[in-house]
Design an enzyme around this catalytic site. Structure first.
Site, PDB file in Angstrom:
ATOM      1  N   ARG A 294       0.810  -1.230   0.000  1.00 24.09           N
ATOM      2  CA  ARG A 294       0.000   0.000   0.000  1.00 24.09           C
ATOM      3  C   ARG A 294       0.838   1.273   0.000  1.00 24.09           C
ATOM      4  O   ARG A 294       0.379   2.338   0.383  1.00 24.09           O
ATOM      5  CB  ARG A 294      -0.994   0.035   1.173  1.00 24.09           C
ATOM      6  CG  ARG A 294      -2.009  -1.068   1.146  1.00 24.09           C
ATOM      7  CD  ARG A 294      -3.295  -0.664   1.852  1.00 24.09           C
ATOM      8  NE  ARG A 294      -4.250  -1.745   1.796  1.00 24.09           N
ATOM      9  CZ  ARG A 294      -4.347  -2.701   2.708  1.00 24.09           C
ATOM     10  NH1 ARG A 294      -3.567  -2.690   3.762  1.00 24.09           N
ATOM     11  NH2 ARG A 294      -5.233  -3.646   2.565  1.00 24.09           N
TER      12      ARG A 294
ATOM     13  N   LYS B 114       3.149  11.255 -11.307  1.00 23.82           N
ATOM     14  CA  LYS B 114       2.239  10.417 -12.097  1.00 23.82           C
ATOM     15  C   LYS B 114       2.940   9.097 -12.359  1.00 23.82           C
ATOM     16  O   LYS B 114       4.029   9.077 -12.942  1.00 23.82           O
ATOM     17  CB  LYS B 114       1.918  11.079 -13.433  1.00 23.82           C
ATOM     18  CG  LYS B 114       0.788  12.078 -13.367  1.00 23.82           C
ATOM     19  CD  LYS B 114       0.377  12.476 -14.771  1.00 23.82           C
ATOM     20  CE  LYS B 114      -0.705  13.516 -14.735  1.00 23.82           C
ATOM     21  NZ  LYS B 114      -1.009  14.029 -16.090  1.00 23.82           N
TER      22      LYS B 114
ATOM     23  N   GLU C 224       9.508  17.232 -25.324  1.00 25.79           N
ATOM     24  CA  GLU C 224       8.884  17.729 -24.083  1.00 25.79           C
ATOM     25  C   GLU C 224       9.500  19.076 -23.680  1.00 25.79           C
ATOM     26  O   GLU C 224       8.818  19.944 -23.133  1.00 25.79           O
ATOM     27  CB  GLU C 224       9.034  16.702 -22.940  1.00 25.79           C
ATOM     28  CG  GLU C 224       8.451  15.310 -23.218  1.00 25.79           C
ATOM     29  CD  GLU C 224       6.924  15.183 -22.999  1.00 25.79           C
ATOM     30  OE1 GLU C 224       6.238  16.217 -22.881  1.00 25.79           O
ATOM     31  OE2 GLU C 224       6.436  14.035 -22.973  1.00 25.79           O
TER      32      GLU C 224
ATOM     33  N   LYS D  30       7.831  22.512 -14.414  1.00 20.47           N
ATOM     34  CA  LYS D  30       7.004  21.381 -13.990  1.00 20.47           C
ATOM     35  C   LYS D  30       6.718  21.455 -12.496  1.00 20.47           C
ATOM     36  O   LYS D  30       5.593  21.198 -12.054  1.00 20.47           O
ATOM     37  CB  LYS D  30       7.659  20.048 -14.372  1.00 20.47           C
ATOM     38  CG  LYS D  30       6.797  18.866 -13.957  1.00 20.47           C
ATOM     39  CD  LYS D  30       6.604  17.818 -14.991  1.00 20.47           C
ATOM     40  CE  LYS D  30       5.505  16.840 -14.548  1.00 20.47           C
ATOM     41  NZ  LYS D  30       5.522  15.586 -15.254  1.00 20.47           N
TER      42      LYS D  30
ATOM     43  N   GLU E 258      -4.154  17.292 -11.071  1.00 16.32           N
ATOM     44  CA  GLU E 258      -4.704  17.623 -12.382  1.00 16.32           C
ATOM     45  C   GLU E 258      -6.200  17.926 -12.334  1.00 16.32           C
ATOM     46  O   GLU E 258      -7.000  17.368 -13.095  1.00 16.32           O
ATOM     47  CB  GLU E 258      -4.435  16.480 -13.380  1.00 16.32           C
ATOM     48  CG  GLU E 258      -4.516  16.956 -14.820  1.00 16.32           C
ATOM     49  CD  GLU E 258      -3.923  15.949 -15.810  1.00 16.32           C
ATOM     50  OE1 GLU E 258      -2.687  15.803 -15.789  1.00 16.32           O
ATOM     51  OE2 GLU E 258      -4.673  15.351 -16.563  1.00 16.32           O
TER      52      GLU E 258
ATOM     53  N   ARG F  69      -2.771  21.590 -14.341  1.00 17.53           N
ATOM     54  CA  ARG F  69      -1.800  20.565 -14.744  1.00 17.53           C
ATOM     55  C   ARG F  69      -2.101  19.991 -16.133  1.00 17.53           C
ATOM     56  O   ARG F  69      -1.206  19.471 -16.798  1.00 17.53           O
ATOM     57  CB  ARG F  69      -1.721  19.456 -13.684  1.00 17.53           C
ATOM     58  CG  ARG F  69      -0.596  18.474 -13.977  1.00 17.53           C
ATOM     59  CD  ARG F  69      -0.286  17.529 -12.842  1.00 17.53           C
ATOM     60  NE  ARG F  69       0.740  16.596 -13.249  1.00 17.53           N
ATOM     61  CZ  ARG F  69       1.414  15.801 -12.444  1.00 17.53           C
ATOM     62  NH1 ARG F  69       1.171  15.819 -11.142  1.00 17.53           N
ATOM     63  NH2 ARG F  69       2.331  14.987 -12.915  1.00 17.53           N
TER      64      ARG F  69
ATOM     65  N   ASN G 294      -0.251  18.415 -20.845  1.00 15.42           N
ATOM     66  CA  ASN G 294      -0.715  17.416 -21.805  1.00 15.42           C
ATOM     67  C   ASN G 294      -0.834  17.953 -23.223  1.00 15.42           C
ATOM     68  O   ASN G 294      -1.363  17.264 -24.098  1.00 15.42           O
ATOM     69  CB  ASN G 294      -2.083  16.921 -21.335  1.00 15.42           C
ATOM     70  CG  ASN G 294      -2.045  15.474 -20.943  1.00 15.42           C
ATOM     71  OD1 ASN G 294      -2.655  14.655 -21.614  1.00 15.42           O
ATOM     72  ND2 ASN G 294      -1.302  15.141 -19.903  1.00 15.42           N
TER      73      ASN G 294
ATOM     74  N   HIS H  82      -0.548  15.685 -26.244  1.00 15.27           N
ATOM     75  CA  HIS H  82      -0.641  14.305 -25.758  1.00 15.27           C
ATOM     76  C   HIS H  82      -1.976  13.635 -26.100  1.00 15.27           C
ATOM     77  O   HIS H  82      -2.046  12.411 -26.120  1.00 15.27           O
ATOM     78  CB  HIS H  82      -0.413  14.255 -24.245  1.00 15.27           C
ATOM     79  CG  HIS H  82       1.032  14.463 -23.853  1.00 15.27           C
ATOM     80  ND1 HIS H  82       1.745  15.587 -24.186  1.00 15.27           N
ATOM     81  CD2 HIS H  82       1.901  13.675 -23.152  1.00 15.27           C
ATOM     82  CE1 HIS H  82       2.978  15.491 -23.706  1.00 15.27           C
ATOM     83  NE2 HIS H  82       3.096  14.338 -23.074  1.00 15.27           N
TER      84      HIS H  82
ATOM     85  N   HIS I 158      -0.812  10.375 -27.592  1.00 15.55           N
ATOM     86  CA  HIS I 158      -1.071   9.096 -26.917  1.00 15.55           C
ATOM     87  C   HIS I 158      -1.880   8.157 -27.814  1.00 15.55           C
ATOM     88  O   HIS I 158      -1.651   6.937 -27.824  1.00 15.55           O
ATOM     89  CB  HIS I 158      -1.844   9.331 -25.610  1.00 15.55           C
ATOM     90  CG  HIS I 158      -0.979   9.762 -24.463  1.00 15.55           C
ATOM     91  ND1 HIS I 158      -1.487  10.283 -23.294  1.00 15.55           N
ATOM     92  CD2 HIS I 158       0.365   9.732 -24.292  1.00 15.55           C
ATOM     93  CE1 HIS I 158      -0.495  10.556 -22.453  1.00 15.55           C
ATOM     94  NE2 HIS I 158       0.639  10.230 -23.039  1.00 15.55           N
TER      95      HIS I 158
ATOM     96  N   HIS J 104       7.753   7.933 -27.520  1.00 14.06           N
ATOM     97  CA  HIS J 104       6.746   8.826 -26.930  1.00 14.06           C
ATOM     98  C   HIS J 104       6.954  10.269 -27.424  1.00 14.06           C
ATOM     99  O   HIS J 104       6.011  10.920 -27.895  1.00 14.06           O
ATOM    100  CB  HIS J 104       6.842   8.758 -25.399  1.00 14.06           C
ATOM    101  CG  HIS J 104       5.944   9.726 -24.684  1.00 14.06           C
ATOM    102  ND1 HIS J 104       4.578   9.622 -24.693  1.00 14.06           N
ATOM    103  CD2 HIS J 104       6.229  10.843 -23.957  1.00 14.06           C
ATOM    104  CE1 HIS J 104       4.055  10.615 -23.996  1.00 14.06           C
ATOM    105  NE2 HIS J 104       5.026  11.375 -23.537  1.00 14.06           N
TER     106      HIS J 104
END
Ligand code: NAD
Ligand code: GLY
Length: 366
Positions: free
Chosen positions: A125, A147, A189, A231, A241, A245, A249, A252, A256, A269
């Site tokens: 956990r 993330k 990026e 960032k 987000e 945030r 993206n 993306h 993606h 990527h």
């Protein structure tokens, strides 16, 4: 012992953490681990390429330290950022033994970084997490912000958790072994930060892109630090987000979907994001946003960074369907981060398939 040349702080209250940036920070990393975690065990997760290259540096730096280090390698590459790799890592780490104080240290690019982060978020956990990025992309983006997660055939990063690292250590010397194509992918990026946040950064990239692509570049560490600052600021303001945030993206939503449509095997990527940024900029134009020559400047910069700027012929219906798996989508409607001018973007809802296809075709035609 080498010391960090720069420290950028991610401010998140009691979960704040530093990003240490410098050359060959292995012994500084060992010192930080000793003082912050005082562990008896530590599990390193890397991949089949990075492990053989950099585990020896860690071993040397950890030699006189009181903890036992175990090394775990996943197969390299985006197509292994999945639940099968996570399960294999759970078994390995449970077999060698861990407890709630065992830090997981990610050594590598964004693929082992995101996967190791998810293992750290979920094993027992939640275990402490350390990022030691070894790609440009991971240094400027994926190692910061918490993330974590893995891909599914249905879409990118669909399984995951927010789990902040407690420490990020960027050893710039690792870039020396990184293939040039991967440097370019990371540059996508970097360029993204210029478009979404910092027009001065974009201008500096336009002045010096060719030099920055060389790992001996004296300017590259400062550019990496600037990206980390941006960032860190965005994540500090909107960790989970709920709004701001989303700007990270940009490129993306389309990027993606391209990665998923090509089974995570054809495009890196950063390459998919290069195409994604151009298509999304063209979509903004088709919706009437006056961007001047932004798309031309962006295409010029991406091309000088040796990134793809023209989409392949693709099944656009498939890309459109895959875009609905994007985590920004709401009630089946696509939302995208679109530029409003250089250095500023906004999230826009209700993008239509016709607008997407028009944006794509504009980019195909140039
Ligand atoms: P990667 O981890 O696959 O690394 C690229 C390749 O370079 C791999 O083959 C790797 O083995 C190799 N490599 C890594 N470091 C090396 C070195 N120093 N020398 C030689 N080879 C080296 O990919 P990446 O581009 O670093 O990361 C892409 C991933 O990051 C994607 O899955 C993307 O979704 C994710 N990402 C996550 C975030 C986030 O916020 N978590 C942000 C951006 C991207
Ligand atoms: N790279 C997207 C984010 O960290 O939010």
């Amino acid at each position: 012992m080498s010391h960090p040349a720069r420290v950028v702080q991610v401010e998140l209250g009691e979960r704040s953490y530093p990003i240490l940036i410098g050359s060959s920070l292995w012994s500084a990393l060992a010192e930080e681990i000793a003082s912050r975690f005082a562990p008896t065990r530590l599990a390193v997760i890397s991949d089949s390429t990075v492990g053989p290259l950099y585990e020896p540096q860690l071993e040397a730096a950890f030699e006189d330290r009181p903890w036992k280090t175990s090394h775990h390698r996943m197969p390299a590459g985006e197509s292994h950022k999945n639940l099968a790799s996570v399960e294999a890592l759970y078994h390995e780490i449970l077999d060698v033994g861990c407890d709630r104080k065992t830090p997981i240290l990610a050594l590598g690019g964004g693929v082992p970084g995101d996967t190791a982060g998810f293992v750290a978020a979920t094993l027992l956990r939640g275990l402490p997490f350390i990022q030691t990025p070894t790609t440009l992309l991971a240094m400027v983006d994926s190692s910061v912000g918490g993330k974590t997660g893995v891909d599914m055939p249905q879409g990118k990063n669909l399984i995951g958790a927010f789990h902040q690292p407690s420490l990020v250590v960027i050893s710039l010397d690792t870039l020396k072994t990184l293939p040039q194509r991967e440097i370019s992918a990371g540059m996508a990026e970097v360029i993204k930060y210029g478009v979404i946040w910092d027009k001065e950064l974009f201008g500096a990239l336009e002045v010096g892109m060719e030099g920055l692509l060389s790992v001996d570049s004296e300017a590259l560490p400062e550019v990496i630090a600037r990206c980390c600052e941006i960032k860190a600021e965005v994540v500090s303001k909107d960790e989970r987000e709920s709004g701001l945030r989303e700007i990270l993206n940009f490129g993306h939503t389309v990027g993606h979907a391209i990665e998923a449509a090509t089974e995570y095997g054809e495009w890196l990527h950063g390459e998919a994001i290069s195409i994604g940024m151009l298509v999304e900029t063209a979509i903004a134009e088709t919706r009437g946003t006056q961007l001047g020559d932004l798309r031309g400047r962006l295409r010029g910069l991406l091309s000088r960074a040796a990134l793809p700027t023209t989409p392949h012929k693709c099944d656009l219906d498939r890309i459109w369907r895959l875009m609905h798996a994007d985590k920004k989508a709401r009630e089946g409607r696509i939302r995208m981060v679109l530029p409003t001018r250089l250095g500023r973007v906004e999230t826009v809802g209700g993008i239509t398939q016709a607008e997407f296809e028009m944006g794509w075709k504009i980019c195909e035609g140039v």
